[in-house]
Design an enzyme around this catalytic site. Structure first.
Site, PDB file in Angstrom:
ATOM      1  N   CYS A  96      20.040  -6.433  -9.352  1.00 13.14           N
ATOM      2  CA  CYS A  96      19.705  -7.709  -8.903  1.00 13.14           C
ATOM      3  C   CYS A  96      19.030  -8.230 -10.228  1.00 13.14           C
ATOM      4  O   CYS A  96      17.968  -7.599 -10.862  1.00 13.14           O
ATOM      5  CB  CYS A  96      19.090  -7.572  -7.704  1.00 13.14           C
ATOM      6  SG  CYS A  96      18.542  -9.277  -7.104  1.00 13.14           S
ATOM      7  N   ASP A 113      16.247  -9.975  -9.430  1.00 15.12           N
ATOM      8  CA  ASP A 113      15.045  -9.902  -9.086  1.00 15.12           C
ATOM      9  C   ASP A 113      13.945  -9.356 -10.022  1.00 15.12           C
ATOM     10  O   ASP A 113      14.106  -8.107 -10.382  1.00 15.12           O
ATOM     11  CB  ASP A 113      14.879  -9.220  -7.615  1.00 15.12           C
ATOM     12  CG  ASP A 113      13.523  -9.591  -7.045  1.00 15.12           C
ATOM     13  OD1 ASP A 113      12.411  -9.097  -7.311  1.00 15.12           O
ATOM     14  OD2 ASP A 113      13.823  -9.726  -5.776  1.00 15.12           O
ATOM     15  N   ARG A 147      11.341  -8.154  -9.805  1.00 16.51           N
ATOM     16  CA  ARG A 147      10.650  -6.997  -9.294  1.00 16.51           C
ATOM     17  C   ARG A 147      11.227  -5.532  -9.242  1.00 16.51           C
ATOM     18  O   ARG A 147      10.890  -4.413  -8.787  1.00 16.51           O
ATOM     19  CB  ARG A 147      10.130  -6.926  -7.653  1.00 16.51           C
ATOM     20  CG  ARG A 147       9.075  -8.158  -7.464  1.00 16.51           C
ATOM     21  CD  ARG A 147       9.001  -8.653  -5.874  1.00 16.51           C
ATOM     22  NE  ARG A 147      10.308  -8.766  -5.508  1.00 16.51           N
ATOM     23  CZ  ARG A 147      10.457  -9.325  -4.165  1.00 16.51           C
ATOM     24  NH1 ARG A 147       9.484  -9.108  -3.267  1.00 16.51           N
ATOM     25  NH2 ARG A 147      11.598  -9.811  -3.723  1.00 16.51           N
ATOM     26  N   HIS A 181      18.615  -3.634  -3.649  1.00 16.89           N
ATOM     27  CA  HIS A 181      17.060  -3.522  -3.274  1.00 16.89           C
ATOM     28  C   HIS A 181      16.801  -4.040  -1.954  1.00 16.89           C
ATOM     29  O   HIS A 181      17.321  -5.298  -1.463  1.00 16.89           O
ATOM     30  CB  HIS A 181      16.235  -4.006  -4.273  1.00 16.89           C
ATOM     31  CG  HIS A 181      16.114  -5.556  -4.403  1.00 16.89           C
ATOM     32  ND1 HIS A 181      14.978  -6.324  -3.965  1.00 16.89           N
ATOM     33  CD2 HIS A 181      17.105  -6.456  -5.096  1.00 16.89           C
ATOM     34  CE1 HIS A 181      15.441  -7.770  -4.132  1.00 16.89           C
ATOM     35  NE2 HIS A 181      16.415  -7.764  -4.974  1.00 16.89           N
ATOM     36  N   CYS A 237      16.023  -8.190  -0.471  1.00 23.59           N
ATOM     37  CA  CYS A 237      16.740  -9.088  -1.530  1.00 23.59           C
ATOM     38  C   CYS A 237      17.018 -10.509  -1.052  1.00 23.59           C
ATOM     39  O   CYS A 237      17.685 -10.655   0.079  1.00 23.59           O
ATOM     40  CB  CYS A 237      18.391  -8.336  -1.569  1.00 23.59           C
ATOM     41  SG  CYS A 237      18.920  -9.448  -3.110  1.00 23.59           S
TER      42      CYS A 237
HETATM   43 CO    CO Z   1      17.757  -9.298  -4.943  1.00 25.17          CO
END
Ligand code: CO
Length: 213
Positions: A42, A44, A46, A98, A101
């Site tokens: 992803c 993302d 993080r 994750h 998400c």
């Molecule tokens: Co995500």
């Protein structure tokens, strides 16, 4: 602009730290790349792929998009996959979702967000496929976590359904596709144990045979 200046300062420090350990570091790295792994994760911020698995630049080929999706019509993801399998000969492909998400959470709601709704449709399709199981989970958080896992499993299958992966198996290339989930709360990875390494594990409707074989 001050904020961007600090990025260049960070870059200088990073270069210095690498060179202090090995003066030829960048010269060696620039020569070639020979990663054993492709990471589909992803976007993302993080979930930093290399850091999570402790791999250095050059050791992990990375493709990231919203909610780690690999649809058979996405030429971006397929192009990375083709390069990874046919040119770099990676041995492992890791689809890593994750918990928590945002893409998966949004797909569970009925809000119209824009263009991204069309992308998130892939996750809604996964929900529809496992509706009974998911609807039976009372907590919204737990339901979302399960959908994160089911989405990863579906994307592992999507990767295996591509002609790229199946042709590699046909020519005897070792290629194993894994499904993992990263836990933002603990920093730990969870293996979903849905590993696929041969066409025998693929549903017959999705099998493709090259006329050459
Ligand atoms: Co995500």
């Amino acid at each position: 602009m001050e904020k961007l200046k600090i990025l260049f300062q960070n870059n200088e420090s990073w270069v210095e730290s690498k060179i202090s350990l090995d003066p030829a570091y960048f010269r060696k790295l620039a020569r070639d790349q020979n990663p054993d792994y492709l990471w589909i994760g992803c976007s993302d911020s993080r979930v930093p792929a290399n850091e999570i698995v402790g791999l250095e630049p050059g050791e992990l080929l990375v493709h990231r998009n919203v909610a780690n999706i690999c649809p058979h019509t996405d030429f971006n993801c397929l192009s990375v996959l083709e390069f990874a399998v046919n040119v770099l000969n990676v041995r492992h492909i890791i689809v890593c979702g994750h918990y928590g998400c945002g893409g998966v959470q949004s797909a569970m709601k009925n809000h119209h967000l824009g263009l991204v709704d069309n992308w998130l449709r892939h996750i809604r399709d996964v929900y529809a496929r496992f509706k009974d199981e998911l609807d039976a989970i009372e907590s919204e958080k737990a339901r979302c976590s399960r959908l994160v896992e089911l989405n990863v499993i579906q994307q592992v299958l999507n990767v295996c359904h591509t002609t790229i992966v199946q042709e590699a198996w046909q020519r005897g290339q070792f290629l194993c596709i894994h499904g993992w989930v990263y836990d933002l709360q603990s920093g730990k990875l969870k293996d979903l144990n849905c590993c696929i390494s041969s066409v025998d594990q693929v549903d017959s409707i999705y099998r493709v045979r090259s006329p050459k074989h």
